[in-house]
Write an enzyme that holds these catalytic residues in place. Sequence first.
Site, mmCIF file in Angstrom:
data_model
loop_
_atom_site.group_PDB
_atom_site.id
_atom_site.type_symbol
_atom_site.label_atom_id
_atom_site.label_comp_id
_atom_site.label_asym_id
_atom_site.label_seq_id
_atom_site.Cartn_x
_atom_site.Cartn_y
_atom_site.Cartn_z
ATOM 1 N N TRP A 131 14.763 4.532 -0.976
ATOM 2 C CA TRP A 131 14.271 5.563 -0.048
ATOM 3 C C TRP A 131 15.334 6.054 0.931
ATOM 4 C CZ3 TRP A 131 15.373 3.406 4.530
ATOM 5 C CH2 TRP A 131 15.382 2.007 4.615
ATOM 6 N N ASN A 132 16.475 5.357 1.040
ATOM 7 C CA ASN A 132 17.375 5.706 2.155
ATOM 8 C C ASN A 132 18.149 7.012 1.933
ATOM 9 O OD1 ASN A 132 18.929 4.418 0.243
ATOM 10 N ND2 ASN A 132 20.072 3.174 1.697
ATOM 11 N N LYS A 155 12.202 6.752 -11.543
ATOM 12 C CA LYS A 155 11.159 6.337 -10.592
ATOM 13 C C LYS A 155 11.805 6.280 -9.212
ATOM 14 C CE LYS A 155 9.843 2.585 -8.749
ATOM 15 N NZ LYS A 155 9.606 3.171 -7.406
ATOM 16 N N PRO A 156 11.507 7.270 -8.363
ATOM 17 C CA PRO A 156 12.044 7.220 -7.000
ATOM 18 C C PRO A 156 11.237 6.219 -6.183
ATOM 19 C CG PRO A 156 10.612 9.112 -7.228
ATOM 20 C CD PRO A 156 10.638 8.448 -8.581
ATOM 21 N N GLY A 208 19.145 -0.508 -5.169
ATOM 22 C CA GLY A 208 18.137 -1.129 -4.314
ATOM 23 C C GLY A 208 18.580 -2.525 -3.930
ATOM 24 N N SER A 209 17.622 -3.382 -3.693
ATOM 25 C CA SER A 209 17.952 -4.728 -3.208
ATOM 26 C C SER A 209 18.502 -5.603 -4.334
ATOM 27 C CB SER A 209 16.696 -5.364 -2.630
ATOM 28 O OG SER A 209 15.730 -5.515 -3.648
ATOM 29 N N GLU A 230 23.576 -0.908 -8.210
ATOM 30 C CA GLU A 230 24.150 -0.706 -6.866
ATOM 31 C C GLU A 230 23.233 -1.462 -5.922
ATOM 32 O OE1 GLU A 230 26.816 1.041 -6.461
ATOM 33 O OE2 GLU A 230 26.827 2.743 -7.849
ATOM 34 N N LEU A 231 23.660 -2.623 -5.465
ATOM 35 C CA LEU A 231 22.748 -3.497 -4.728
ATOM 36 C C LEU A 231 23.155 -3.605 -3.261
ATOM 37 C CD1 LEU A 231 22.439 -6.091 -7.619
ATOM 38 C CD2 LEU A 231 21.049 -4.068 -7.203
ATOM 39 N N CYS A 264 23.470 0.965 2.472
ATOM 40 C CA CYS A 264 24.070 -0.244 1.881
ATOM 41 C C CYS A 264 25.551 -0.368 2.246
ATOM 42 C CB CYS A 264 23.873 -0.256 0.380
ATOM 43 S SG CYS A 264 24.430 1.232 -0.417
ATOM 44 N N GLU A 361 21.950 -8.291 5.258
ATOM 45 C CA GLU A 361 22.110 -6.843 5.424
ATOM 46 C C GLU A 361 21.143 -6.419 6.536
ATOM 47 O OE1 GLU A 361 21.068 -4.658 1.881
ATOM 48 O OE2 GLU A 361 22.819 -3.385 2.143
HETATM 49 P P1 ADP Z 1 14.526 -1.582 -0.514
HETATM 50 O O1 ADP Z 1 14.543 -2.846 0.246
HETATM 51 O O2 ADP Z 1 15.665 -0.676 -0.289
HETATM 52 O O3 ADP Z 1 13.194 -0.894 -0.517
HETATM 53 P P2 ADP Z 1 13.903 -2.399 -3.197
HETATM 54 O O4 ADP Z 1 14.824 -3.071 -4.157
HETATM 55 O O5 ADP Z 1 12.658 -3.095 -2.827
HETATM 56 O O6 ADP Z 1 14.828 -2.065 -1.972
HETATM 57 O O7 ADP Z 1 13.498 -0.968 -3.719
HETATM 58 C C1 ADP Z 1 14.350 -0.115 -4.436
HETATM 59 C C2 ADP Z 1 13.565 0.538 -5.552
HETATM 60 O O8 ADP Z 1 13.099 -0.482 -6.420
HETATM 61 C C3 ADP Z 1 12.328 1.299 -5.092
HETATM 62 O O9 ADP Z 1 12.173 2.449 -5.899
HETATM 63 C C4 ADP Z 1 11.217 0.311 -5.339
HETATM 64 O O10 ADP Z 1 9.958 0.948 -5.562
HETATM 65 C C5 ADP Z 1 11.696 -0.343 -6.621
HETATM 66 N N1 ADP Z 1 11.119 -1.663 -6.902
HETATM 67 C C6 ADP Z 1 10.739 -2.609 -6.021
HETATM 68 N N2 ADP Z 1 10.287 -3.702 -6.675
HETATM 69 C C7 ADP Z 1 10.397 -3.444 -7.999
HETATM 70 C C8 ADP Z 1 10.113 -4.181 -9.205
HETATM 71 N N3 ADP Z 1 9.619 -5.411 -9.172
HETATM 72 N N4 ADP Z 1 10.372 -3.585 -10.382
HETATM 73 C C9 ADP Z 1 10.879 -2.345 -10.427
HETATM 74 N N5 ADP Z 1 11.176 -1.612 -9.350
HETATM 75 C C10 ADP Z 1 10.930 -2.148 -8.144
#
Ligand code: ADP
Length: 460
Positions: A131-132, A155-156, A208-209, A230-231, A264, A361
């Site tokens: 989302w950032n 999938k955003p 994402g994370s 990209e984590l 990040c 982070e």
């Molecule tokens: P943040 O802490 O930046 O929200 P996330 O890794 O939770 O990081 O989210 C990044 C993306 O991953 C988002 O689009 C979120 O909906 C998606 N996401 C979160 N959990 C899962 C999962 N178990 N499987 C697939 N996508 C996921």
Amino acid sequence: MTITVFNPADGSVAGEAPFMSTAEVQAAIDRTCSAFPRWSRALAKERSALLRRWFELVSADRRLFAETMVRENGKCLSEARGEIDYGLGFIEWYAEEAKRVYGDTLPSHAADAAVMVVKQPAGPTAAITPWNFPFMMITRKIATALAAGCTMIIKPSEETPLTAWLLLDYARRAGIPEGVFEMVTGDPKAIGALFTGDERIRKISFTGSTAVGKLLASACGQGLKKMTLELGGNAPFIVFDDAQFDDAIAGLVSAKLRNSGQVCISPNRVFVQAGVHDRFVAALTDKVAQIRVDQGMQEEFVVGPLINRAGFDKVAALVDQAREQGANVALGGGAHAKGGLFYEPTILSGLHDGMQLAQTEIFGPVFAIYRFEDEEEVIRRANATEYGLVAYAYTRDLGRAFRLSQQIEAGMVILNSGSVGTASVPFGGVKQSGYGREGSYYGIEEYVEVKYVLMAGLQR
Ligand code: ADP
């Protein structure tokens, strides 16, 4: 079913996005896969022209995109515009790069044979974005995939799906067909499982994370799917005594306060050498104290709200804990008087590497300052993290700058600047920050397979 999107600045409803059923997501995946043969064989020129058209249509309506982003993400208008320029840069760059996916001919090992190396699109692909950066995270992935001849389903983040769907709408207007670019929103876990479990999808790009990245990577391992990850990051920002003092302050402030620190590549640990440490903290405090905190629908640069309650609580807990462990609070240190999800720009000093905020982070407007004595020490401390995305350093000593560039464990080393990204450079990390690169000609390599072709029997 729908997802309601809230404005983090005031909790009002920013809009709605579809919460798609399994059957709807599956149908979109099927379209992504069926579109691949035709798209992969389309002329590079044709793919390039569609990307270019999309770039032009979005460019003409930058204001609509910027305002949508302010509403769903909370960043201010000037930042949203900056992100749009950055994100459009990828569409423009890859519209050009589509025409330059070159192969090779190699010296042959046999007299009657020729050796060719061709690069072919990897296949239908999928992406999951955070989302950032609701705009740029999408364009950076889709433009590269499409240029390489791959189709992609995205999938955003469900926190910021409005900008994403708007981008898809403009892609359709530009003539990018169904199937070539698909989008789904709904249950992240279920959608992730459909992506990773589908053997037709040959690659997944995720930002994402680290925790979610690892889940997806192990699921992809089952089908040997390629990934770009990209984590998280834990960027050191190192200021030496010999640095251009004012430049270092300016670079730090802009890198740190961007998106209220929810980035990040945000400087997470600021190491300042003993000789300038106190003066640096004082000057930084003067500068940051002048920056306003507010909702973002205005021209002035402001620090916006954090994205949601969980994000806010995480930042507050890290700061509280550091304070209890003896940190000096030079500025801020708590919830902002505006209330809601606004957190005060905060400057902490007197920190040590064992504190939790040194290994986490932060993802908030918190400057965490650590004192150091010499180069060898700071390189060791900078590397003492599981992450390795980016490192910043300010020094005027050329030898030192070179040593840092060699010895810092990160995918990106930024010397004497606080600014990292643009379409023409390879963005990515090492260690727990992931693998693969986005941007530049390196980015396109992630979406092609190298095929060796031997043509023998050529002598009559
Ligand atoms: P943040 O802490 O930046 O929200 P996330 O890794 O939770 O990081 O989210 C990044 C993306 O991953 C988002 O689009 C979120 O909906 C998606 N996401 C979160 N959990 C899962 C999962 N178990 N499987 C697939 N996508 C996921």
